[in-house]
Design an enzyme around this catalytic site. Sequence first.
Site, PDB file in Angstrom:
ATOM      1  N   ARG A  99      -6.907   5.947  -5.791  1.00 17.68           N
ATOM      2  CA  ARG A  99      -6.484   7.483  -5.980  1.00 17.68           C
ATOM      3  C   ARG A  99      -6.999   7.767  -7.333  1.00 17.68           C
ATOM      4  NH1 ARG A  99      -0.612   7.436  -4.128  1.00 17.68           N
ATOM      5  NH2 ARG A  99      -0.916   9.941  -4.334  1.00 17.68           N
ATOM      6  N   THR A 111      -0.704   5.668   2.609  1.00 15.07           N
ATOM      7  CA  THR A 111      -1.772   5.178   2.808  1.00 15.07           C
ATOM      8  C   THR A 111      -1.678   4.304   4.181  1.00 15.07           C
ATOM      9  OG1 THR A 111      -2.465   5.055   0.481  1.00 15.07           O
ATOM     10  CG2 THR A 111      -3.569   3.555   2.053  1.00 15.07           C
ATOM     11  N   ILE A 161       0.860  -1.103   0.197  1.00 18.32           N
ATOM     12  CA  ILE A 161       0.024  -0.007   0.042  1.00 18.32           C
ATOM     13  C   ILE A 161       0.966   1.203   0.062  1.00 18.32           C
ATOM     14  CG2 ILE A 161      -1.867  -1.087   0.905  1.00 18.32           C
ATOM     15  CD1 ILE A 161      -0.993  -0.054   3.716  1.00 18.32           C
ATOM     16  N   ASP A 162       0.454   2.290  -0.380  1.00 20.18           N
ATOM     17  CA  ASP A 162       1.236   3.605  -0.774  1.00 20.18           C
ATOM     18  C   ASP A 162       1.796   4.068   0.493  1.00 20.18           C
ATOM     19  OD1 ASP A 162       0.729   3.465  -3.497  1.00 20.18           O
ATOM     20  OD2 ASP A 162      -1.012   4.810  -3.302  1.00 20.18           O
ATOM     21  N   LYS A 163       2.605   4.899   0.369  1.00 21.27           N
ATOM     22  CA  LYS A 163       3.537   5.298   1.741  1.00 21.27           C
ATOM     23  C   LYS A 163       2.550   6.309   2.702  1.00 21.27           C
ATOM     24  CE  LYS A 163       6.744   8.938   3.221  1.00 21.27           C
ATOM     25  NZ  LYS A 163       7.548  10.306   2.440  1.00 21.27           N
TER      26      LYS A 163
END
Length: 305
Positions: free
Chosen positions: A237, A141, A137-139
């Site tokens: 996103r 998130t 998962i994104d930084k």
Amino acid sequence: MEDNIFLIGKEDELKRVDVFLSHKIKDKSRSYIQSLIEKQKVKVNGKIRKSNYKLKENDEVFIDIPESIPLNIQAEDIPLDILYEDKDIIVVNKSQGMVVHPASGNLNGTLVNALLNHCKDLSGINGVTRPGIVHRIDKDTSGVLVVAKNDLAHNKLAEQLKNHSMNRIYVALVEGVLKNDEGIIDAPLGRHPVERIKIAVIKGGRKAITHYKVIKRFNNYTLVECKLETGRTHQIRVHMAYTGHPLVGDPVYGYKKQKFNLLGQMLHAKKLGFIHPSTNKYIEFSTELPSYYKNILINLEKQLK
């Protein structure tokens, strides 16, 4: 630089170029090959092609594989919020701002650094920089992530990701007020043709489907639950921005002017469910929204009164 040239025989006709190369180059994953194709490091008969290009007999495939930079990944004593752990898996609640695994220019302070300090037996399928990492998962998130402690567990979890059977539910705060209570966003995603750092909805991109459901409407904002049917990079996103409702705080796809002083997008991986690799039973984990997220929702709620 390591260069490879392959001449296509009749037995490989009609194979996708990414599939062909991932079979030929054993130590590189298909996703890595696809990333090289997106970076125009692969040519067929001297021309740039997409990953889904179907090969023909006598095609000449050239791939330019950059030399790998040795990375010395260190274990670091970083606190982990562990939701569950056994001999096969670790389920963690990742905090906002933590990168999942080291990469060039960002070798420290990641989830992997923390995991190496906590647990030495992580699967090695994804190499030295991503031990145990099945999905990311994104930084910016936060939320639930599962890590594999051995290769068998990794393969079984990866298969569930591939066939879209993992239950992955996120909570997002988006700009504007959504009209429909629920909906499905079915829009293919790929690398942005101009801004290569971005993902975009593009014709011929990889299939991407997001299901959304409104949780709460505020003045100028909507809290939504998003369920991933596929798991593409930045999927929620990009999909929400595509509908005209980008995530609040998103520095890449959101509004340039933000009302709240945020470190990144308001996106939380709230729930993760999957078949346990050893017991073959379905298990599910949920986490609360981070405190900063809750505080913003409380303030928005007050404005409704």
